[in-house]
Write a protein that holds these residues in place. Sequence first.
Motif, PDB file in Angstrom:
ATOM      1  N   ILE A 485       0.839  -1.211   0.000  1.00 53.68           N
ATOM      2  CA  ILE A 485       0.000   0.000   0.000  1.00 53.68           C
ATOM      3  C   ILE A 485       0.864   1.247   0.000  1.00 53.68           C
ATOM      4  CG2 ILE A 485      -1.667   1.339   1.349  1.00 53.68           C
ATOM      5  CD1 ILE A 485      -2.761  -1.415   2.343  1.00 53.68           C
ATOM      6  N   SER A 486       1.890   1.280   0.872  1.00 55.39           N
ATOM      7  CA  SER A 486       2.720   2.484   0.968  1.00 55.39           C
ATOM      8  C   SER A 486       3.468   2.737  -0.333  1.00 55.39           C
ATOM      9  CB  SER A 486       3.700   2.380   2.142  1.00 55.39           C
ATOM     10  OG  SER A 486       4.548   1.257   1.999  1.00 55.39           O
ATOM     11  N   TYR A 487       3.922   1.671  -1.004  1.00 56.35           N
ATOM     12  CA  TYR A 487       4.650   1.873  -2.259  1.00 56.35           C
ATOM     13  C   TYR A 487       3.736   2.420  -3.353  1.00 56.35           C
ATOM     14  CZ  TYR A 487       7.321   1.102  -6.474  1.00 56.35           C
ATOM     15  OH  TYR A 487       7.951   1.297  -7.672  1.00 56.35           O
ATOM     16  N   VAL A 488       2.556   1.828  -3.494  1.00 52.44           N
ATOM     17  CA  VAL A 488       1.620   2.275  -4.536  1.00 52.44           C
ATOM     18  C   VAL A 488       1.204   3.725  -4.298  1.00 52.44           C
ATOM     19  CG1 VAL A 488      -0.693   1.944  -5.487  1.00 52.44           C
ATOM     20  CG2 VAL A 488       0.764  -0.038  -5.064  1.00 52.44           C
ATOM     21  N   VAL A 489       0.878   4.054  -3.047  1.00 49.42           N
ATOM     22  CA  VAL A 489       0.465   5.425  -2.723  1.00 49.42           C
ATOM     23  C   VAL A 489       1.621   6.392  -2.957  1.00 49.42           C
ATOM     24  CG1 VAL A 489      -0.336   6.965  -0.886  1.00 49.42           C
ATOM     25  CG2 VAL A 489      -1.279   4.657  -1.079  1.00 49.42           C
ATOM     26  N   TYR A 490       2.827   5.990  -2.576  1.00 50.48           N
ATOM     27  CA  TYR A 490       4.003   6.846  -2.760  1.00 50.48           C
ATOM     28  C   TYR A 490       4.237   7.164  -4.235  1.00 50.48           C
ATOM     29  CZ  TYR A 490       8.923   8.217  -2.909  1.00 50.48           C
ATOM     30  OH  TYR A 490      10.105   8.873  -3.148  1.00 50.48           O
ATOM     31  N   GLU A 491       4.164   6.141  -5.086  1.00 50.67           N
ATOM     32  CA  GLU A 491       4.389   6.363  -6.512  1.00 50.67           C
ATOM     33  C   GLU A 491       3.335   7.298  -7.097  1.00 50.67           C
ATOM     34  OE1 GLU A 491       6.973   5.386  -8.491  1.00 50.67           O
ATOM     35  OE2 GLU A 491       7.863   4.792  -6.579  1.00 50.67           O
ATOM     36  N   ASN A 492       2.082   7.143  -6.674  1.00 51.14           N
ATOM     37  CA  ASN A 492       1.018   8.020  -7.187  1.00 51.14           C
ATOM     38  C   ASN A 492       1.153   9.442  -6.656  1.00 51.14           C
ATOM     39  OD1 ASN A 492      -1.253   6.514  -8.847  1.00 51.14           O
ATOM     40  ND2 ASN A 492      -0.550   5.073  -7.301  1.00 51.14           N
ATOM     41  N   LEU A 493       1.558   9.585  -5.389  1.00 53.52           N
ATOM     42  CA  LEU A 493       1.766  10.922  -4.836  1.00 53.52           C
ATOM     43  C   LEU A 493       2.950  11.612  -5.504  1.00 53.52           C
ATOM     44  CD1 LEU A 493       1.123  10.465  -0.995  1.00 53.52           C
ATOM     45  CD2 LEU A 493      -0.219  11.808  -2.628  1.00 53.52           C
ATOM     46  N   LYS A 494       3.966  10.847  -5.876  1.00 52.69           N
ATOM     47  CA  LYS A 494       5.099  11.440  -6.584  1.00 52.69           C
ATOM     48  C   LYS A 494       4.646  12.054  -7.903  1.00 52.69           C
ATOM     49  CE  LYS A 494       8.307   8.381  -7.079  1.00 52.69           C
ATOM     50  NZ  LYS A 494       9.615   7.855  -7.484  1.00 52.69           N
ATOM     51  N   ILE A 495       3.773  11.345  -8.615  1.00 50.46           N
ATOM     52  CA  ILE A 495       3.262  11.850  -9.888  1.00 50.46           C
ATOM     53  C   ILE A 495       2.452  13.126  -9.655  1.00 50.46           C
ATOM     54  CG2 ILE A 495       1.704  11.361 -11.820  1.00 50.46           C
ATOM     55  CD1 ILE A 495       2.483   8.382 -11.478  1.00 50.46           C
ATOM     56  N   THR A 496       1.608  13.104  -8.624  1.00 53.72           N
ATOM     57  CA  THR A 496       0.772  14.266  -8.289  1.00 53.72           C
ATOM     58  C   THR A 496       1.614  15.475  -7.944  1.00 53.72           C
ATOM     59  OG1 THR A 496      -0.945  12.781  -7.443  1.00 53.72           O
ATOM     60  CG2 THR A 496      -1.082  15.105  -6.795  1.00 53.72           C
ATOM     61  N   LEU A 497       2.718  15.245  -7.195  1.00 56.55           N
ATOM     62  CA  LEU A 497       3.582  16.347  -6.747  1.00 56.55           C
ATOM     63  C   LEU A 497       4.646  16.724  -7.780  1.00 56.55           C
ATOM     64  CD1 LEU A 497       4.121  15.192  -3.051  1.00 56.55           C
ATOM     65  CD2 LEU A 497       2.740  17.134  -3.826  1.00 56.55           C
ATOM     66  N   GLY A 498       4.682  16.005  -8.902  1.00 56.30           N
ATOM     67  CA  GLY A 498       5.633  16.332  -9.950  1.00 56.30           C
ATOM     68  C   GLY A 498       7.048  15.898  -9.654  1.00 56.30           C
ATOM     69  N   VAL A 499       7.195  14.803  -8.886  1.00 53.66           N
ATOM     70  CA  VAL A 499       8.523  14.309  -8.531  1.00 53.66           C
ATOM     71  C   VAL A 499       8.979  13.348  -9.624  1.00 53.66           C
ATOM     72  CG1 VAL A 499       9.899  13.024  -6.858  1.00 53.66           C
ATOM     73  CG2 VAL A 499       8.075  14.544  -6.085  1.00 53.66           C
ATOM     74  N   GLN A 500      10.204  13.566 -10.119  1.00 58.13           N
ATOM     75  CA  GLN A 500      10.758  12.656 -11.116  1.00 58.13           C
ATOM     76  C   GLN A 500      11.294  11.406 -10.434  1.00 58.13           C
ATOM     77  OE1 GLN A 500      13.785  14.873 -13.107  1.00 58.13           O
ATOM     78  NE2 GLN A 500      12.346  16.113 -14.286  1.00 58.13           N
ATOM     79  N   SER A 501      11.087  10.266 -11.072  1.00 60.17           N
ATOM     80  CA  SER A 501      11.633   9.012 -10.531  1.00 60.17           C
ATOM     81  C   SER A 501      13.141   9.067 -10.587  1.00 60.17           C
ATOM     82  CB  SER A 501      11.125   7.810 -11.342  1.00 60.17           C
ATOM     83  OG  SER A 501       9.744   7.687 -11.194  1.00 60.17           O
ATOM     84  N   ARG A 502      13.759   8.418  -9.573  1.00 64.26           N
ATOM     85  CA  ARG A 502      15.215   8.435  -9.510  1.00 64.26           C
ATOM     86  C   ARG A 502      15.802   7.515 -10.566  1.00 64.26           C
ATOM     87  NH1 ARG A 502      17.162   9.068  -3.356  1.00 64.26           N
ATOM     88  NH2 ARG A 502      15.679  10.617  -2.730  1.00 64.26           N
TER      89      ARG A 502
END
Length: 502
Positions: A485-502
């Motif tokens: 759950i934490s991983y899926v939510v984190y990845e979606n929040l990164k997209i929402t906040l405009g964070v580029q994947s490392r």
Amino acid sequence: MVSSVLCRCVASPPTDAAAAASSSASSPASVGDPCGGTVCGGPDHRLRLWSLFQTLDVNRDGGLCVNDLAVGLRRLGLHRTEGELRKIVQAGDKDLDGQLDFEEFVHYLQDHEKKLRLVFKSLDKKNDGRIDAQEIMQSLRDLGVKISEQQAEKILKSMDKNGTMTIDWNEWRDYHLLHPVENIPEIILYWKHSTIFDVGENLTVPDEFTVEERQTGMWWRHLVAGGGAGAVSRTCTAPLDRLKVLMQVHASRSNNMCIIGGFTQMIREGGAKSLWRGNGINVLKIAPESAIKFMAYEQMKRLVGSDQETLRIHERLVAGSLAGAIAQSSIYPMEVLKTRMALRKTGQYSGMLDCARRILAKEGVAAFYKGYIPNMLGIIPYAGIDLAVYETLKNTWLQRYAVNSADPGVFVLLACGTISSTCGQLASYPLALVRTRMQAQASIEGAPEVTMSSLFKQILRTEGAFGLYRGLAPNFMKVIPAVSISYVVYENLKITLGVQSR
């Protein structure tokens, strides 16, 4: 090959004036050497990049999409996966139109080339302008990645064009410039132990950020995304967490509480809503704990004497343990409140503030630090075993399965992180159980204070060694759903906040 259209830092630029004039008539005007000769080698650099751009622009529409790059690079003898090409386009696409125009292409190549030069210099330990197998092995060993000499030579051969078994700057650049994934420094980025997951108590947040992430403000977005993921994960697994606390405090040989019986008892006493008792404070403490841990980690990195962007293993262990101890010390009263709120009966407290006020009035300030010593002692075995298991799993994967790419994929990263965290929890669990029982203890006037050592002895005497692991089953039951759950939510929040994947 790319080297036929890119300039050579050690070679003289072509002097064919007619060709240059012909090219400039249909291309952007040459603006001179943007790097002063230190990177590209001559004033015709922009014309050379235009030549490469035209070679890759197979449909002649003035833009490079993923398909253009795939076909164009294949004609040059370079084969890239669709994911790698998409990463190039995403990195350079400033106007978000799905393709790179010439200016975006030049900007991407210049930025990427500067980064590659910095990496090349860091790997060139002898400062002789060449990288050999021993330098690759030493650089990776410093960062916690062990490879054999044969593997280092295999890396060299993939880039070495002249058969010298060393790589000069031009060979390094030509191989990596349009090859964003399978390069040596990304082995470290893939395997940095900062995977986002939350096992309910110890939220793993990003703790090492690049200079670029700090300058662009991406670091706080990572923290916000990690905190949000932890909040959702803890809320979803809160019933199992409360059951664990109840079993740690109340279960014994005479009161053998099982999982189904524990849930039934909680629902019978306070209804379905009671399954989430204590979750509010557990979620609330994520923000201060994450922020303090991050700031403390930055200070600890300086304290251990490292000026590197990526810490060595022993430095990471020391810095991480100290940062965790500082963060836990700062928010520890909230830990006590969480335990008391999870154990409360219906109507006992009207809320968190009421609970804190009553504890303060009846037991004093010292009550908010009950169980502090076993909590601090538990950080050391947890952090040490967690890191040791992770490094072991990481190096095993690299030795056996890293054939064509250093990228292990999401599943492998999450599996390694989950297994290492679980092993760390298992080792420190007896200390966690003693801490919880000490936190739950309500001071009675005239009654002797329960110490950590006396509580250990009492549990061993009355319940045996098994008594130190009460509540372990629901604790492990929540690990996989919490991590997922934490991983899926984190990845979606990164997209929402405009964070580029490392």
